[in-house]
Scaffold this motif. Structure first.
Motif, PDB file in Angstrom:
ATOM      1  N   UNK A  71     -23.799  26.039  18.548  1.00 49.92           N
ATOM      2  CA  UNK A  71     -24.052  27.475  18.510  1.00 49.92           C
ATOM      3  C   UNK A  71     -23.351  28.193  19.658  1.00 49.92           C
ATOM      4  N   UNK A  72     -23.379  27.601  20.848  1.00 47.62           N
ATOM      5  CA  UNK A  72     -22.714  28.226  21.997  1.00 47.62           C
ATOM      6  C   UNK A  72     -21.198  28.278  21.817  1.00 47.62           C
ATOM      7  N   UNK A  73     -20.663  27.338  21.035  1.00 50.93           N
ATOM      8  CA  UNK A  73     -19.221  27.269  20.807  1.00 50.93           C
ATOM      9  C   UNK A  73     -18.761  28.046  19.573  1.00 50.93           C
ATOM     10  N   UNK A  74     -19.696  28.637  18.825  1.00 49.03           N
ATOM     11  CA  UNK A  74     -19.342  29.344  17.589  1.00 49.03           C
ATOM     12  C   UNK A  74     -18.285  30.431  17.796  1.00 49.03           C
ATOM     13  N   UNK A  75     -18.416  31.314  18.803  1.00 45.86           N
ATOM     14  CA  UNK A  75     -17.367  32.339  18.976  1.00 45.86           C
ATOM     15  C   UNK A  75     -15.993  31.730  19.272  1.00 45.86           C
ATOM     16  N   UNK A  76     -15.952  30.660  20.040  1.00 40.89           N
ATOM     17  CA  UNK A  76     -14.683  29.999  20.354  1.00 40.89           C
ATOM     18  C   UNK A  76     -14.104  29.325  19.112  1.00 40.89           C
ATOM     19  N   UNK A  77     -14.950  28.730  18.289  1.00 40.50           N
ATOM     20  CA  UNK A  77     -14.485  28.127  17.032  1.00 40.50           C
ATOM     21  C   UNK A  77     -13.840  29.186  16.153  1.00 40.50           C
ATOM     22  N   UNK A  78     -14.459  30.357  16.088  1.00 43.44           N
ATOM     23  CA  UNK A  78     -13.939  31.449  15.268  1.00 43.44           C
ATOM     24  C   UNK A  78     -12.553  31.870  15.762  1.00 43.44           C
ATOM     25  N   UNK A  79     -12.390  32.016  17.065  1.00 42.17           N
ATOM     26  CA  UNK A  79     -11.098  32.386  17.648  1.00 42.17           C
ATOM     27  C   UNK A  79     -10.046  31.316  17.322  1.00 42.17           C
ATOM     28  N   UNK A  80     -10.422  30.050  17.462  1.00 44.30           N
ATOM     29  CA  UNK A  80      -9.481  28.964  17.184  1.00 44.30           C
ATOM     30  C   UNK A  80      -9.026  28.984  15.736  1.00 44.30           C
ATOM     31  N   UNK A  81      -9.965  29.056  14.816  1.00 42.57           N
ATOM     32  CA  UNK A  81      -9.612  29.034  13.391  1.00 42.57           C
ATOM     33  C   UNK A  81      -8.791  30.260  13.017  1.00 42.57           C
ATOM     34  N   UNK A  82      -9.195  31.423  13.495  1.00 43.96           N
ATOM     35  CA  UNK A  82      -8.451  32.640  13.164  1.00 43.96           C
ATOM     36  C   UNK A  82      -7.034  32.607  13.727  1.00 43.96           C
ATOM     37  N   UNK A  83      -6.851  32.011  14.893  1.00 47.45           N
ATOM     38  CA  UNK A  83      -5.514  31.973  15.485  1.00 47.45           C
ATOM     39  C   UNK A  83      -4.597  30.975  14.774  1.00 47.45           C
ATOM     40  N   UNK A  84      -5.157  30.030  14.042  1.00 45.76           N
ATOM     41  CA  UNK A  84      -4.346  29.056  13.316  1.00 45.76           C
ATOM     42  C   UNK A  84      -3.756  29.630  12.029  1.00 45.76           C
ATOM     43  N   UNK A  85      -4.337  30.710  11.541  1.00 47.76           N
ATOM     44  CA  UNK A  85      -3.897  31.284  10.265  1.00 47.76           C
ATOM     45  C   UNK A  85      -2.409  31.619  10.262  1.00 47.76           C
ATOM     46  N   UNK A  86      -1.924  32.259  11.340  1.00 48.09           N
ATOM     47  CA  UNK A  86      -0.519  32.671  11.360  1.00 48.09           C
ATOM     48  C   UNK A  86       0.434  31.479  11.349  1.00 48.09           C
ATOM     49  N   UNK A  87      -0.079  30.281  11.588  1.00 46.27           N
ATOM     50  CA  UNK A  87       0.739  29.060  11.589  1.00 46.27           C
ATOM     51  C   UNK A  87       0.437  28.180  10.371  1.00 46.27           C
ATOM     52  N   UNK A  88      -0.204  28.771   9.343  1.00 41.64           N
ATOM     53  CA  UNK A  88      -0.584  28.025   8.134  1.00 41.64           C
ATOM     54  C   UNK A  88      -1.412  26.792   8.477  1.00 41.64           C
ATOM     55  N   UNK A  89      -2.170  26.883   9.563  1.00 41.12           N
ATOM     56  CA  UNK A  89      -3.061  25.802  10.011  1.00 41.12           C
ATOM     57  C   UNK A  89      -2.281  24.512  10.279  1.00 41.12           C
ATOM     58  N   UNK A  90      -0.972  24.654  10.473  1.00 38.02           N
ATOM     59  CA  UNK A  90      -0.077  23.529  10.766  1.00 38.02           C
ATOM     60  C   UNK A  90      -0.193  22.426   9.714  1.00 38.02           C
ATOM     61  N   UNK A  91      -0.632  22.768   8.518  1.00 40.24           N
ATOM     62  CA  UNK A  91      -0.898  21.777   7.472  1.00 40.24           C
ATOM     63  C   UNK A  91      -0.144  22.180   6.207  1.00 40.24           C
ATOM     64  N   UNK A  92       0.645  21.246   5.672  1.00 38.82           N
ATOM     65  CA  UNK A  92       1.491  21.513   4.522  1.00 38.82           C
ATOM     66  C   UNK A  92       1.303  20.379   3.518  1.00 38.82           C
ATOM     67  N   UNK A  93       1.136  20.732   2.250  1.00 40.18           N
ATOM     68  CA  UNK A  93       0.882  19.716   1.228  1.00 40.18           C
ATOM     69  C   UNK A  93       1.814  19.893   0.045  1.00 40.18           C
ATOM     70  N   UNK A  94       2.220  18.753  -0.527  1.00 39.58           N
ATOM     71  CA  UNK A  94       2.959  18.756  -1.783  1.00 39.58           C
ATOM     72  C   UNK A  94       2.310  17.731  -2.707  1.00 39.58           C
ATOM     73  N   UNK A  95       2.248  18.079  -3.978  1.00 39.16           N
ATOM     74  CA  UNK A  95       1.694  17.204  -5.007  1.00 39.16           C
ATOM     75  C   UNK A  95       2.786  16.941  -6.027  1.00 39.16           C
ATOM     76  N   UNK A  96       3.154  15.682  -6.175  1.00 36.12           N
ATOM     77  CA  UNK A  96       4.249  15.297  -7.069  1.00 36.12           C
ATOM     78  C   UNK A  96       5.496  16.140  -6.808  1.00 36.12           C
ATOM     79  N   UNK A  97       5.770  16.377  -5.519  1.00 35.91           N
ATOM     80  CA  UNK A  97       6.976  17.074  -5.098  1.00 35.91           C
ATOM     81  C   UNK A  97       6.916  18.590  -5.112  1.00 35.91           C
ATOM     82  N   UNK A  98       5.795  19.155  -5.562  1.00 31.64           N
ATOM     83  CA  UNK A  98       5.670  20.617  -5.606  1.00 31.64           C
ATOM     84  C   UNK A  98       4.643  21.071  -4.573  1.00 31.64           C
ATOM     85  N   UNK A  99       4.911  22.227  -3.960  1.00 37.51           N
ATOM     86  CA  UNK A  99       4.003  22.751  -2.945  1.00 37.51           C
ATOM     87  C   UNK A  99       2.598  22.926  -3.524  1.00 37.51           C
ATOM     88  N   UNK A 100       1.614  22.443  -2.808  1.00 33.82           N
ATOM     89  CA  UNK A 100       0.210  22.599  -3.196  1.00 33.82           C
ATOM     90  C   UNK A 100      -0.396  23.624  -2.238  1.00 33.82           C
TER      91      UNK A 100
END
Length: 183
Positions: free
Chosen positions: A45-74
């Protein structure tokens, strides 16, 4: 980092669940000035505001996570709202799930985790780096990034500090990868 690939009972993958532990230096910096009931310990609970900042700041970087399924972007959606931070042994760990926009059925699934600019360094945990949750009879391979050559490091060091690394696009070459092979 530890990553789980989450499957539905019908055999389709529904999301990517990450647990990213930050280094002790960032963890110390990020928790400076945070109020806690017990010195040196933080509740979820004490870390909730910091978690929110972290997750929101990852959005502009696509969460650094990229997926493809059978060669096509997922396509991945924004994180599920149940994200949180843990604090243990003076290290913060961000836990979040990236759902797929539509559940994916694939014989070959590739998930890459990397920063295109090579500013953030990602590495899998040595023990249990990744697993399939609820998957049909599939095989999971964890592929570690290759080492940068001396010549590549030299070229990268020549980029001025005030310019982003956009022309070389090397981040994908140093991605941590999960490869899932299903019948």
């Amino acid at each position: 980092m530890r990553t789980e690939l989450v499957y539905a009972p019908d055999g389709k993958i529904t999301g990517i669940r990450h647990a990213w532990s930050f280094d002790d230096m960032f963890s110390t910096f990020a928790t400076q000035g945070l109020e806690s009931k017990e010195k040196g310990k933080f509740t979820r609970e004490e870390l909730t505001p910091l978690a929110k900042v972290n997750v929101e700041s990852l959005k502009e970087f696509d969460y650094f996570t990229y997926a493809t399924a059978d060669g096509k972007k997922a396509e991945l959606a924004e994180p599920a709202p149940d994200y949180w931070l843990d604090y243990a042994n003076e290290v913060l760990t961000l836990n979040f799930t990236l759902p797929f926009k539509k559940p994916v059925s694939a014989k070959e699934l590739k998930v890459e985790i990397y920063d295109p600019t090579i500013f953030v360094d990602f590495s899998f945990a040595k023990e249990k780096p990744a697993q399939l949750v609820g998957a049909p009879k599939c095989r999971l391979d964890v592929v570690l990034p290759r080492e940068m050559t001396f010549a590549e490091g030299k070229k990268l060091s020549e980029i001025p500090a005030d310019q982003p690394n956009t022309t070389m696009a090397w981040g994908a070459q140093f991605a941590s990868r999960l490869l899932v092979h299903c019948p």
